[in-house]
Motif scaffolding. Sequence first.
Motif, PDB file in Angstrom:
ATOM      1  N   PHE A  69       0.363  -0.862  -0.129  1.00  0.00           N
ATOM      2  CA  PHE A  69       0.048   0.039   0.599  1.00  0.00           C
ATOM      3  C   PHE A  69       0.920   1.247   0.167  1.00  0.00           C
ATOM      4  O   PHE A  69       1.726   1.091   0.290  1.00  0.00           O
ATOM      5  N   LEU A  70       0.504   2.208  -0.495  1.00  0.00           N
ATOM      6  CA  LEU A  70       1.244   3.353  -0.617  1.00  0.00           C
ATOM      7  C   LEU A  70       0.626   4.462  -0.657  1.00  0.00           C
ATOM      8  O   LEU A  70      -0.764   4.937  -1.280  1.00  0.00           O
ATOM      9  N   LYS A  71       0.961   6.076  -0.219  1.00  0.00           N
ATOM     10  CA  LYS A  71       0.249   6.730   0.627  1.00  0.00           C
ATOM     11  C   LYS A  71       0.842   7.896   0.452  1.00  0.00           C
ATOM     12  O   LYS A  71       2.077   8.264   0.485  1.00  0.00           O
ATOM     13  N   PRO A  72       0.262   8.817  -0.765  1.00  0.00           N
ATOM     14  CA  PRO A  72       1.909   9.879  -1.141  1.00  0.00           C
ATOM     15  C   PRO A  72       1.484  10.634  -0.412  1.00  0.00           C
ATOM     16  O   PRO A  72       0.824  11.411   0.872  1.00  0.00           O
ATOM     17  N   GLU A  73       3.093  11.577   0.302  1.00  0.00           N
ATOM     18  CA  GLU A  73       3.160  12.692   1.285  1.00  0.00           C
ATOM     19  C   GLU A  73       3.602  13.125   0.597  1.00  0.00           C
ATOM     20  O   GLU A  73       3.666  13.839  -0.430  1.00  0.00           O
ATOM     21  N   GLU A  74       4.059  14.839   1.213  1.00  0.00           N
ATOM     22  CA  GLU A  74       4.301  15.948   0.894  1.00  0.00           C
ATOM     23  C   GLU A  74       5.679  15.718   0.070  1.00  0.00           C
ATOM     24  O   GLU A  74       5.532  16.222  -1.105  1.00  0.00           O
ATOM     25  N   GLU A  75       6.832  15.197   0.237  1.00  0.00           N
ATOM     26  CA  GLU A  75       7.799  15.692  -0.169  1.00  0.00           C
ATOM     27  C   GLU A  75       7.799  13.615  -0.259  1.00  0.00           C
ATOM     28  O   GLU A  75       9.042  12.876  -0.936  1.00  0.00           O
ATOM     29  N   LEU A  77       6.359   9.145  -0.616  1.00  0.00           N
ATOM     30  CA  LEU A  77       6.574   8.233  -1.365  1.00  0.00           C
ATOM     31  C   LEU A  77       6.039   6.747  -0.140  1.00  0.00           C
ATOM     32  O   LEU A  77       7.411   6.846   0.077  1.00  0.00           O
ATOM     33  N   TYR A  78       4.506   6.856   0.870  1.00  0.00           N
ATOM     34  CA  TYR A  78       5.101   6.089   2.198  1.00  0.00           C
ATOM     35  C   TYR A  78       4.959   4.464   1.222  1.00  0.00           C
ATOM     36  O   TYR A  78       3.766   4.644   0.747  1.00  0.00           O
ATOM     37  N   ILE A  79       5.417   3.894   1.997  1.00  0.00           N
ATOM     38  CA  ILE A  79       5.341   2.486   1.357  1.00  0.00           C
ATOM     39  C   ILE A  79       4.523   1.415   2.909  1.00  0.00           C
ATOM     40  O   ILE A  79       5.618   1.303   3.763  1.00  0.00           O
ATOM     41  N   GLY A 109       6.268  12.830  -8.908  1.00  0.00           N
ATOM     42  CA  GLY A 109       6.819  14.099  -8.823  1.00  0.00           C
ATOM     43  C   GLY A 109       7.571  14.432  -6.729  1.00  0.00           C
ATOM     44  O   GLY A 109       8.374  15.079  -6.708  1.00  0.00           O
ATOM     45  N   LEU A 110       7.124  13.080  -6.673  1.00  0.00           N
ATOM     46  CA  LEU A 110       7.837  13.122  -5.048  1.00  0.00           C
ATOM     47  C   LEU A 110       9.325  12.212  -5.593  1.00  0.00           C
ATOM     48  O   LEU A 110       9.625  11.005  -5.871  1.00  0.00           O
ATOM     49  N   ALA A 111      10.418  12.613  -4.820  1.00  0.00           N
ATOM     50  CA  ALA A 111      11.642  13.076  -4.757  1.00  0.00           C
ATOM     51  C   ALA A 111      12.670  11.292  -3.487  1.00  0.00           C
ATOM     52  O   ALA A 111      13.377  11.152  -4.022  1.00  0.00           O
ATOM     53  N   THR A 112      11.448  10.437  -2.995  1.00  0.00           N
ATOM     54  CA  THR A 112      11.965   9.831  -2.055  1.00  0.00           C
ATOM     55  C   THR A 112      10.880   8.740  -2.111  1.00  0.00           C
ATOM     56  O   THR A 112       9.395   8.989  -1.889  1.00  0.00           O
ATOM     57  N   LEU A 113      10.741   7.272  -1.310  1.00  0.00           N
ATOM     58  CA  LEU A 113      10.528   6.218  -1.561  1.00  0.00           C
ATOM     59  C   LEU A 113      10.730   6.065   0.018  1.00  0.00           C
ATOM     60  O   LEU A 113      11.833   6.675   0.745  1.00  0.00           O
TER      61      LEU A 113
END
Length: 157
Positions: A69-75, A77-79, A109-113
């Motif tokens: 499951f992935l959740k976009p955050e400000e900077e 993408l949370y796995i 456009g998210l820079a990190t996982l």
Amino acid sequence: MTEVRSIGPDFDGWDALLSLILSAFAFMDGLIDPPSSAHRLTPDALAKKAREEIGLLAVEGDMLVGCMFLKPEEESLYIGKLAVLPSFQGRGVGRSLLEHAEALARKKGLATLRLETRVELAANHALFARWGFVRTAEKSHPGFARPTSIEMCKTLV
């Protein structure tokens, strides 16, 4: 060959998905403290999670073998709930799921996982490090004075 696909609105395999997650996380029972939040999941809770987050499934033939499951955050993408059936671990299923997460992060456009793994799971730390993740923080669950989880991030280039 593993196919990775999104959990669509017509997905109805919630019981199988819950079984997959519980099977993949079973080795943690008695090893991590506090116990995994996977034990609080239900088919209805997974359906709600899929509506609020981005759910990915790994399928081989007709068999569900992995998920995340992935959740976009400000900077970033949370796995969360990255799970692979024990009998399919070591076959590239997790890597396929992560490749899809990387592509999605770039598209957004998210820079990190970003992910969190429990302090006790040294083999997971090593696996994530081989996949390009680095330790960025230690965190404590409510009620614990000691660190109980490790945050790891992968910068996308």
